[in-house]
Design a protein around this motif. Structure first.
Motif, PDB file in Angstrom:
ATOM      1  N   CYS A 272       0.822  -1.208   0.000  1.00 50.11           N
ATOM      2  CA  CYS A 272       0.000   0.000   0.000  1.00 50.11           C
ATOM      3  C   CYS A 272       0.856   1.258   0.000  1.00 50.11           C
ATOM      4  O   CYS A 272       2.067   1.218   0.239  1.00 50.11           O
ATOM      5  CB  CYS A 272      -0.958   0.013   1.187  1.00 50.11           C
ATOM      6  N   SER A 273       0.197   2.377  -0.246  1.00 52.55           N
ATOM      7  CA  SER A 273       0.848   3.679  -0.159  1.00 52.55           C
ATOM      8  C   SER A 273       0.452   4.394   1.133  1.00 52.55           C
ATOM      9  O   SER A 273       1.262   5.086   1.743  1.00 52.55           O
ATOM     10  CB  SER A 273       0.474   4.535  -1.365  1.00 52.55           C
ATOM     11  N   VAL A 274      -0.823   4.208   1.534  1.00 54.08           N
ATOM     12  CA  VAL A 274      -1.327   4.838   2.763  1.00 54.08           C
ATOM     13  C   VAL A 274      -2.029   3.779   3.599  1.00 54.08           C
ATOM     14  O   VAL A 274      -2.806   2.968   3.080  1.00 54.08           O
ATOM     15  CB  VAL A 274      -2.299   5.996   2.457  1.00 54.08           C
ATOM     16  N   PHE A 275      -1.761   3.808   4.897  1.00 51.32           N
ATOM     17  CA  PHE A 275      -2.371   2.868   5.841  1.00 51.32           C
ATOM     18  C   PHE A 275      -3.292   3.642   6.775  1.00 51.32           C
ATOM     19  O   PHE A 275      -2.895   4.666   7.338  1.00 51.32           O
ATOM     20  CB  PHE A 275      -1.289   2.157   6.650  1.00 51.32           C
ATOM     21  N   ILE A 276      -4.523   3.145   6.946  1.00 48.74           N
ATOM     22  CA  ILE A 276      -5.515   3.791   7.813  1.00 48.74           C
ATOM     23  C   ILE A 276      -5.904   2.829   8.923  1.00 48.74           C
ATOM     24  O   ILE A 276      -6.195   1.653   8.661  1.00 48.74           O
ATOM     25  CB  ILE A 276      -6.771   4.190   7.018  1.00 48.74           C
ATOM     26  N   GLY A 277      -5.924   3.311  10.156  1.00 46.71           N
ATOM     27  CA  GLY A 277      -6.316   2.441  11.259  1.00 46.71           C
ATOM     28  C   GLY A 277      -6.499   3.188  12.556  1.00 46.71           C
ATOM     29  O   GLY A 277      -6.426   4.423  12.609  1.00 46.71           O
ATOM     30  N   ASN A 278      -6.749   2.428  13.596  1.00 48.93           N
ATOM     31  CA  ASN A 278      -6.907   2.983  14.943  1.00 48.93           C
ATOM     32  C   ASN A 278      -5.534   3.140  15.594  1.00 48.93           C
ATOM     33  O   ASN A 278      -4.504   2.869  14.983  1.00 48.93           O
ATOM     34  CB  ASN A 278      -7.774   2.038  15.784  1.00 48.93           C
ATOM     35  N   ASP A 279      -5.533   3.565  16.846  1.00 47.63           N
ATOM     36  CA  ASP A 279      -4.319   3.582  17.655  1.00 47.63           C
ATOM     37  C   ASP A 279      -3.968   2.120  17.947  1.00 47.63           C
ATOM     38  O   ASP A 279      -4.491   1.518  18.878  1.00 47.63           O
ATOM     39  CB  ASP A 279      -4.586   4.362  18.943  1.00 47.63           C
ATOM     40  N   SER A 280      -3.086   1.547  17.132  1.00 43.79           N
ATOM     41  CA  SER A 280      -2.843   0.106  17.210  1.00 43.79           C
ATOM     42  C   SER A 280      -1.481  -0.254  16.644  1.00 43.79           C
ATOM     43  O   SER A 280      -0.846   0.541  15.935  1.00 43.79           O
ATOM     44  CB  SER A 280      -3.922  -0.647  16.421  1.00 43.79           C
TER      45      SER A 280
END
Length: 367
Positions: A272-280
């Motif tokens: 990927c180029s961008v990673f989206i997630g929670n505080d994890s």
């Protein structure tokens, strides 16, 4: 309820427990130091979760620069792929979760045998809780350096009291600072940026505990909106999402991948180029791999764990009970002790996150 929470509620009992523990451990340490190991190895204790395994890497690199000795890292086996992304010349002594009992708080003889086999002359303990204290308390290491709770301070020759008022990387750097010189702290806390740029966005919707999760349903809605312009994928551990939900995800034009190991997760993040997630932990693995990240924060203060650098951004809710500037968690200990409403996450609408995220993506992804 956690033992530490019980002790915090009963200050007198906590003080008695602390004095007894310190006296007992001091006696053992004095006896052990009559016959210590010389010309051994530098052993680092890192029985940490995935995110903290990333946070500890700058401190380990500084230890490597300082010592002309073999460096041995005692850690859980699942953390080894993470360390291998950034460290070379390290020997690993993996321990298993089953090598500890009482909910992984007390080291079994097998774990202490593993420590002994690493032939420690110097130990750096980055846990500072009962788990590591019961592992190292009878070690013949000449010098033990560590951070943590007052109950265990007499185990250590150099002890740094637990202080959560730093970025989490700085907590570990402060532990080594009395011995190891740290010259350029701001630089060593930032990982090299990946040169690979593509149109792929990877979403990981889970976290270490439920209160830190924005919710799978919202992430699916967000992914659907983003898929109009970007190549969006959701990644999750195997069996964590029901089959009918997976079908809903793919029906919205979002690809879906499951992971069985940390190596699987690393492989997906690389694409990927961008990673989206929670505080994890996965967000911090993405940071380690040089990816741009966008994180969603609720009951935790982003100033403590956030990835550092211009290629990272985050969204958080500004509500009255959010953690203050010098607090790592909200008054519910990050939602772990229960919350009546979870307003911090519920008030972050898909539209609000999407609008903020689009501004970030315009800078990070060239379509």
């Amino acid at each position: 309820m956690e033992i530490t929470e019980q002790l915090n509620k009963h200050k007198f009992i906590s003080r008695i427990f602390t004095v007894l523990a310190q006296s007992f451990l001091l006696l053992i340490r004095k006896v052990i130091k009559l016959s210590v190991t010389k010309d051994g190895n530098v052993v680092i204790i890192s029985l940490l979760k995935l995110g903290d395994s990333v946070f500890i890497i700058p401190a380990i690199k500084e230890i490597q620069k300082y010592y002309q000795k073999k460096i041995v890292l005692i850690c859980f086996s699942e953390s080894i792929p993470i360390f291998n992304l950034a460290l070379t010349g390290i020997s690993f002594c993996p321990v298993g979760h089953k090598d500890f009992f009482f909910n992984e708080r007390i080291a079994k003889p097998k774990a202490r045998k593993i420590l002994k086999s690493s032939h420690p002359e110097i130990i750096y303990d980055f846990n500072g809780v009962m788990t590591s204290a019961t592992l190292i308390f009878n070690s013949k290491a000449k010098t033990i350096v560590g951070m943590g709770r007052e109950q265990f301070k007499t185990i250590y020759d150099i002890f740094i009291p637990e202080n959560r008022n730093y970025h989490l990387m700085d907590i570990y750097l402060e532990t080594i600072a009395p011995i190891v010189p740290i010259l350029d702290r701001d630089t060593i806390k930032k990982f090299s940026r990946s040169n690979e740029k593509n149109n792929r966005i990877l979403i990981h919707p889970f976290a270490g505990w439920n209160a830190k999760e924005w919710s799978l349903a919202r992430y699916i809605q967000l992914g659907s909106l983003l898929s109009e312009k970007y190549n969006v994928s959701i990644v999750a551990p195997a069996h964590s999402i029901k089959t009918d939900i997976v079908k809903e995800i793919t029906d919205k034009g979002i690809s879906f991948t499951t992971t069985h190991t940390i190596d699987d997760l690393i492989s997906e993040i690389r694409k990927c180029s961008v990673f989206i997630g929670n505080d994890s932990g996965p967000v911090h693995i993405a940071d380690l791999l040089g990816k741009s990240t966008f994180s969603i924060y609720g009951p935790t203060n982003p100033e403590f764990p956030r990835p550092l650098g211009s290629q990272h951004s985050y969204c958080k809710s500004e509500i009255k009970c959010a953690p203050k500037y010098n607090e790592e968690f909200c008054f519910t200990n990050g939602g772990r002790t229960g919350c009546p409403s979870f307003e911090c996450m519920n008030s972050l609408t898909v539209d609000k996150v999407h609008a903020q995220l689009l501004l970030f993506l315009e800078k990070e992804i060239k379509t």
